[in-house]
Scaffold this active site. Structure first.
Site, short mmCIF file in Angstrom:
data_model
loop_
_atom_site.label_atom_id
_atom_site.label_comp_id
_atom_site.label_asym_id
_atom_site.label_seq_id
_atom_site.Cartn_x
_atom_site.Cartn_y
_atom_site.Cartn_z
N GLU A 180 -27.21 23.41 7.99
CA GLU A 180 -27.78 23.57 6.91
C GLU A 180 -29.58 23.56 7.24
O GLU A 180 -29.78 22.82 8.03
CB GLU A 180 -27.78 22.33 5.90
CG GLU A 180 -27.60 22.38 4.60
CD GLU A 180 -26.48 23.22 4.18
OE1 GLU A 180 -26.80 24.43 3.95
OE2 GLU A 180 -25.39 22.93 3.80
N HIS A 181 -30.15 24.31 6.27
CA HIS A 181 -31.47 24.49 6.53
C HIS A 181 -31.85 25.30 7.73
O HIS A 181 -33.28 25.19 8.51
CB HIS A 181 -32.46 23.38 6.49
CG HIS A 181 -32.68 23.01 4.88
ND1 HIS A 181 -33.48 23.87 3.99
CD2 HIS A 181 -32.00 22.31 4.12
CE1 HIS A 181 -33.44 23.52 2.78
NE2 HIS A 181 -32.50 22.62 2.88
N ASP A 238 -24.62 33.63 2.25
CA ASP A 238 -23.60 33.59 0.97
C ASP A 238 -23.01 34.74 0.77
O ASP A 238 -21.76 34.66 0.79
CB ASP A 238 -24.48 33.11 -0.31
CG ASP A 238 -25.10 31.77 -0.28
OD1 ASP A 238 -25.05 31.10 0.88
OD2 ASP A 238 -25.99 31.65 -1.02
N GLU A 291 -30.00 40.40 -5.09
CA GLU A 291 -30.59 39.10 -5.51
C GLU A 291 -31.98 39.00 -5.18
O GLU A 291 -32.61 38.30 -6.20
CB GLU A 291 -29.54 37.92 -4.70
CG GLU A 291 -29.61 36.59 -5.22
CD GLU A 291 -28.67 35.79 -5.28
OE1 GLU A 291 -29.01 34.61 -5.39
OE2 GLU A 291 -27.64 36.10 -5.23
N LEU A 311 -21.74 26.83 -4.88
CA LEU A 311 -20.93 27.44 -4.42
C LEU A 311 -21.06 29.18 -4.42
O LEU A 311 -20.11 29.85 -4.10
CB LEU A 311 -19.25 27.18 -5.00
CG LEU A 311 -19.06 25.53 -4.74
CD1 LEU A 311 -17.80 25.28 -5.61
CD2 LEU A 311 -19.05 25.12 -3.46
N SER A 312 -22.26 29.26 -4.76
CA SER A 312 -22.52 30.89 -4.55
C SER A 312 -21.59 31.69 -5.57
O SER A 312 -21.17 32.64 -5.01
CB SER A 312 -22.51 31.30 -3.24
OG SER A 312 -23.42 30.53 -2.39
N SER A 313 -21.79 31.34 -6.60
CA SER A 313 -21.19 32.45 -7.63
C SER A 313 -21.85 33.54 -7.79
O SER A 313 -21.34 34.56 -8.16
CB SER A 313 -21.01 31.82 -9.05
OG SER A 313 -22.46 31.23 -9.53
N SER A 314 -23.08 33.59 -7.51
CA SER A 314 -23.94 34.92 -7.68
C SER A 314 -23.39 35.87 -6.46
O SER A 314 -23.42 36.96 -6.82
CB SER A 314 -25.54 34.70 -7.75
OG SER A 314 -25.81 33.83 -6.42
#
Length: 386
Positions: A36-37, A173, A162, A127-130
């Site tokens: 993460e990060h 993602d 995006e 959860l990265s719907s985009s």
């Protein structure tokens, strides 16, 4: 669960347009096991596509206009492909407008189409719907009009869409949404887009996400600050060790040697990054060797680093992970995503999931007066045709 979603989406399409869809596309959300990060700090991430999806139904309509219906929102819009595509006040439509604009700007030729879509990815839960929306839309248009677009380029076009909407996301993602494989995690280098798969057999443990149902507004400003702090730290490292090109080449021993040259805050940030990069490698080895207990331990270590050194946690997430540490049935837990809210990812002994959920639900409600949500996830295939 996905079968019902697919049936409902295709039935809605038939009712709306009076015909059977020509293409049905499934596009998944994603989790990140560890790492993460560090996507912007030259580390590896370890994402996977999951069995929560957006289902799209498509047909060509032999006009220059596209009509798109979002079933869950009970809203629709029309895009005239002969006109310049511009941002709208209706935010969800911009992700789709962005996709069409990227395709047009990159020389892909397509005509009007009809589309309906519906999702079981929890929105706003990290959860990265985009990304699922962007990649599913590109994949559907590609299939409908026989466009030649590689998987990697679907991800890159989705990311650019995006960015056009105004969200400066990394590539993880979209990449995991497109490249996901059932029971595999993806070790991805976000700079070069080199990747390899590792087995994701969690043996006697289930993956369960605990959604804290909180979002602290700190995220955007703090995110930018963390990036600057890491850049500052890397300059100091390079000045002392000219052969270190990035955090990936730096060892903890080197950092400790020059600790007095950093401000205490910058030292904490770079210490987390260097250790997290090593943890991703260890996590891949643990998965390859079927050592799920070690993987769980690494998740706990990552959370400690994100909370105490990178300082992107919050009291709700810390409480969930601290409680998980004392629970006999949980072998690993950490905050997942940018931080300041969202979900924790947990490895829970199979057969005890309901017991754990009930305990955490009551505790969390009593402590914060907030309802905890739970998502059971399995690792699944990336964007695909039904």
């Amino acid at each position: 669960m996905n079968d019902v979603l697919i049936q409902n989406t295709t039935a809605f399409f038939e009712k709306s347009f009076g015909s059977v869809p020509q293409k049905v596309v499934l596009s998944p959300g994603r989790i990140n096991i560890i790492g993460e990060h560090i996507d912007y700090n030259d580390g590896y991430v370890l994402p996977a596509a999951i069995d929560k999806i957006i289902c799209f139904a498509f047909e060509k309509n032999n006009t220059k206009k596209s009509r798109i219906i979002a079933i869950d929102l009970n809203e629709e819009f029309e895009a005239d492909l002969t006109q310049e595509i511009k941002l709208s006040d209706v935010v969800w439509t911009n992700y789709i407008r962005g996709v069409m604009k990227q395709l047009q700007d990159n020389g892909f030729v397509f005509e009007g189409f009809n589309c309906v879509f519906s999702s079981n990815i929890p929105v706003g839960s990290g959860l990265s719907s985009s990304a699922a929306l962007e990649c599913g839309m590109i994949f559907g248009i590609k299939e409908l009009f026989n466009l030649k677009i590689e998987k990697k380029d679907i991800a890159l076009l989705g990311q650019k869409a995006e960015h056009w909407v105004g969200i400066n996301c990394g590539i993880m993602d979209q990449f995991s949404s497109v490249h996901g494989l059932e029971n595999k995690v993806i070790q991805l280098d976000c700079n070069t887009l080199d990747f390899e798969y590792h087995n994701a057999d969690f043996k006697d443990y289930s993956l369960v996400l605990f959604d804290s149902n909180v979002k602290h507004s700190l995220f955007t400003s703090e995110y930018n600050t963390r990036r600057m702090e890491c850049e500052e730290g890397l300059i100091i490292i390079k000045n002392n060790f000219p052969d270190v090109a990035s955090f990936r080449d730096c060892s903890e021993e080197q950092l400790l040697k020059i600790q007095d040259q950093f401000t205490p805050v910058v030292f904490k940030r770079v210490h987390f990054v260097v250790k997290e990069i090593k943890r991703v490698i260890k996590a891949c080895e643990a998965l390859d060797n079927g050592n799920i207990k070690l993987l769980g331990q690494l998740l706990f270590e990552t959370h400690y680093g994100l909370s105490q050194e990178y300082e992107v946690s919050c009291e709700e997430l810390d409480m969930l992970v601290d409680t998980a540490k004392t629970d006999d049935f949980i072998i690993g837990s950490r905050l997942m995503g940018g931080g300041f809210g969202g979900c924790t990812i947990n490895l829970i002994k199979k057969g005890y999931e309901n017991e754990v959920k009930s305990k955490f639900s009551n505790l969390y409600l009593n402590t914060f007066g907030i309802q905890l949500k739970f998502y059971d996830v399995k690792i699944a295939n990336g964007t695909t045709l039904l």
